[in-house]
Design a protein around this motif. Sequence first.
Motif, PDB file in Angstrom:
ATOM      1  N   GLY A  59       2.860  -3.925  -2.047  1.00 44.31           N
ATOM      2  CA  GLY A  59       2.775  -3.046  -0.891  1.00 44.31           C
ATOM      3  C   GLY A  59       1.539  -3.387  -0.072  1.00 44.31           C
ATOM      4  O   GLY A  59       0.847  -4.363  -0.349  1.00 44.31           O
ATOM      5  N   ASP A  66       2.256   0.838   3.641  1.00 43.02           N
ATOM      6  CA  ASP A  66       3.657   0.779   3.242  1.00 43.02           C
ATOM      7  C   ASP A  66       3.716   0.310   1.795  1.00 43.02           C
ATOM      8  O   ASP A  66       3.612  -0.877   1.500  1.00 43.02           O
ATOM      9  N   ASN A  68       6.124   0.061   0.001  1.00 43.08           N
ATOM     10  CA  ASN A  68       7.350  -0.696  -0.271  1.00 43.08           C
ATOM     11  C   ASN A  68       7.352  -2.090   0.345  1.00 43.08           C
ATOM     12  O   ASN A  68       8.298  -2.839   0.137  1.00 43.08           O
ATOM     13  N   ARG A  70       6.849  -5.927   0.702  1.00 42.90           N
ATOM     14  CA  ARG A  70       6.891  -6.932  -0.344  1.00 42.90           C
ATOM     15  C   ARG A  70       6.609  -8.310   0.225  1.00 42.90           C
ATOM     16  O   ARG A  70       6.868  -8.592   1.396  1.00 42.90           O
TER      17      ARG A  70
END
Length: 129
Positions: A59, A66, A68, A70
């Motif tokens: 993250g 963020d 999430n 990647r």
Amino acid sequence: QLLADTGRADTGEADTGRADTGADTGAQADKLSYSQIDALAAQASPGAGGLLWAPWLAGERSPFTDANARGTLVGASHATGRAELSRAVMEGVAHSVRALLERVLTEAHPTELLVCGGVTKSAVWMQVN
């Protein structure tokens, strides 16, 4: 983050140390030392043959948040080798650091920049940054 009443700003990259070893071991069977990665990156031209690395393995927390986000590797081809991969990781992290610095500069006007951590041991990485 701006440090109140100090005139200093502090920011950091979450996964730099793991990015340079993790990206290589994801594509290769053996782990390389930092000095080996440094030597490989020195062999690749700036731009890493068009290979782009987004370094968000865990993250991102700054300049955007963020959890999430990647990591992503884009532009690999049959011509992509360890040198390009090593250079792309360094350049990807450097671009992320630049985004951090640009954010800091919108709110502060530092007169010096202090770089610390393992990347300071890499002449190639310090040049990329």
